[in-house]
Design a protein around this motif. Structure first.
Motif, PDB file in Angstrom:
ATOM      1  N   ALA A  81      -1.543  -3.876 -11.018  1.00  0.00           N
ATOM      2  CA  ALA A  81      -0.395  -4.065  -9.855  1.00  0.00           C
ATOM      3  C   ALA A  81      -0.089  -4.760 -10.749  1.00  0.00           C
ATOM      4  O   ALA A  81       1.352  -4.600 -10.896  1.00  0.00           O
ATOM      5  CB  ALA A  81      -0.387  -4.417  -8.416  1.00  0.00           C
ATOM      6  N   ALA A  82      -0.145  -6.040 -11.442  1.00  0.00           N
ATOM      7  CA  ALA A  82       1.202  -6.950 -11.890  1.00  0.00           C
ATOM      8  C   ALA A  82       0.650  -7.314 -14.123  1.00  0.00           C
ATOM      9  O   ALA A  82       0.203  -8.677 -14.027  1.00  0.00           O
ATOM     10  CB  ALA A  82       0.651  -8.299 -11.239  1.00  0.00           C
ATOM     11  N   ASN A  83       0.544  -5.973 -14.605  1.00  0.00           N
ATOM     12  CA  ASN A  83       0.101  -6.109 -16.055  1.00  0.00           C
ATOM     13  C   ASN A  83      -0.446  -7.663 -16.086  1.00  0.00           C
ATOM     14  O   ASN A  83      -0.736  -7.942 -17.022  1.00  0.00           O
ATOM     15  CB  ASN A  83       2.111  -6.640 -16.437  1.00  0.00           C
ATOM     16  CG  ASN A  83       2.573  -5.837 -16.406  1.00  0.00           C
ATOM     17  OD1 ASN A  83       3.076  -5.630 -15.258  1.00  0.00           O
ATOM     18  ND2 ASN A  83       3.274  -5.824 -17.834  1.00  0.00           N
ATOM     19  N   GLY A  84      -2.013  -7.345 -15.354  1.00  0.00           N
ATOM     20  CA  GLY A  84      -3.068  -7.811 -15.650  1.00  0.00           C
ATOM     21  C   GLY A  84      -2.969  -9.628 -15.028  1.00  0.00           C
ATOM     22  O   GLY A  84      -3.862  -9.787 -15.499  1.00  0.00           O
TER      23      GLY A  84
ATOM     24  N   SER B  36       0.931  -1.399   0.138  1.00  0.00           N
ATOM     25  CA  SER B  36      -0.528   0.505  -0.234  1.00  0.00           C
ATOM     26  C   SER B  36       0.850   1.406   0.145  1.00  0.00           C
ATOM     27  O   SER B  36       0.586   2.168  -0.772  1.00  0.00           O
ATOM     28  CB  SER B  36      -0.981  -0.123   1.110  1.00  0.00           C
ATOM     29  OG  SER B  36      -1.926   1.244   1.728  1.00  0.00           O
ATOM     30  N   THR B  37       1.791   1.342   1.019  1.00  0.00           N
ATOM     31  CA  THR B  37       2.520   2.182   0.757  1.00  0.00           C
ATOM     32  C   THR B  37       3.109   2.642  -0.241  1.00  0.00           C
ATOM     33  O   THR B  37       4.029   3.639  -0.690  1.00  0.00           O
ATOM     34  CB  THR B  37       4.049   2.334   1.996  1.00  0.00           C
ATOM     35  OG1 THR B  37       3.388   1.395   2.813  1.00  0.00           O
ATOM     36  CG2 THR B  37       4.477   3.366   2.332  1.00  0.00           C
ATOM     37  N   LEU B  38       3.991   1.473  -1.143  1.00  0.00           N
ATOM     38  CA  LEU B  38       4.015   1.663  -2.565  1.00  0.00           C
ATOM     39  C   LEU B  38       3.154   1.439  -3.372  1.00  0.00           C
ATOM     40  O   LEU B  38       3.910   1.822  -4.719  1.00  0.00           O
ATOM     41  CB  LEU B  38       5.083   0.371  -2.432  1.00  0.00           C
ATOM     42  CG  LEU B  38       5.811  -0.098  -2.503  1.00  0.00           C
ATOM     43  CD1 LEU B  38       6.456  -1.389  -2.126  1.00  0.00           C
ATOM     44  CD2 LEU B  38       7.413   1.010  -2.031  1.00  0.00           C
ATOM     45  N   GLY B  39       1.843   1.923  -3.176  1.00  0.00           N
ATOM     46  CA  GLY B  39       0.848   2.531  -3.998  1.00  0.00           C
ATOM     47  C   GLY B  39       0.466   1.338  -4.583  1.00  0.00           C
ATOM     48  O   GLY B  39       0.190   1.338  -5.841  1.00  0.00           O
TER      49      GLY B  39
END
Lengths: 134, 134
Positions: free
Chosen positions: B121-124, B94-97
């Motif tokens: 978050a992870a290319n799909g 969460s801190t890393l967005g």
């Protein structure tokens, strides 16, 4: 006999940008990057426990992976199951009527031999069978 | 810290018919079948080495998995990574967005606690984080 899951193949447009998630967010480490001529792809491996995350980037527009990317976008592409005898596995599955794409094993990453089953064999899941160290 | 891959989640219309491939073709054994109320699904686990194949069948038309099935069809749905501290992992991400779907851990299969990240978050790729035995 199927003994383990060797890797999970994930199709990406660009390994360089996609790997940021696995390295910076999940804390994994890149082990190797290779070019696979048989499938016309660049692949990068990230070990997690006994399994590898495999990022797959097409080398050119003609590769099957480039066509997959165009049709489906980025995402999880296949599960690679490790067998102790790939030839025997393919013969057994063929006898059972399983639709197989690579009837003859192809060179995979890190010196392995691999063969893909047709996704129709497993409810749309692309299954790769793999034998290490032949 | 991410330590292993716990399971690979595969969405199917019907576990009973889909499991034939894993049992008869790959020679895997069904370990457990559970109903998961949080996600409104029935799940069946097939161990392979240290990883589980998880077949997921929607319990009703309103579940997120039923909507996924309608939109994408059957196939590989997510990768579940095992962490030794899910709360800490979620706080760190969460801190890393990182876009997170389940900001609060939910009950997963076999007594685990789980949280899904957003596929963006992870290319799909749909990534589940999981902690055992809390």
């Amino acid at each position: 006999m199927i003994q383990a899951i060797n890797h999970i193949g994930i199709v990406v447009r660009d390994i360089q940008s996609a790997q940021v998630f696995y390295i910076e967010k999940l804390g994994l480490k890149l082990s190797t990057v290779e070019v696979n001529e048989a499938y016309q792809v660049k692949i990068a491996f990230f070990p997690v426990g006994e399994v590898l995350i495999e990022l797959i980037e097409p080398l050119n527009e003609d590769s099957a992976i480039a066509r997959y990317l165009k049709e489906h976008g980025e995402g999880i592409h296949h599960i690679a199951f490790e067998s102790d005898d790939l030839d025997l596995e393919l013969k057994r599955l063929s006898t059972l009527g399983t639709p197989i794409i690579d009837k003859v094993p192809q060179p995979g990453g890190q010196g392995t031999q691999v063969a893909f089953l047709h996704p129709a064999a497993a409810n749309g899941v692309s299954v790769e069978l793999l034998e290490k160290n032949r």
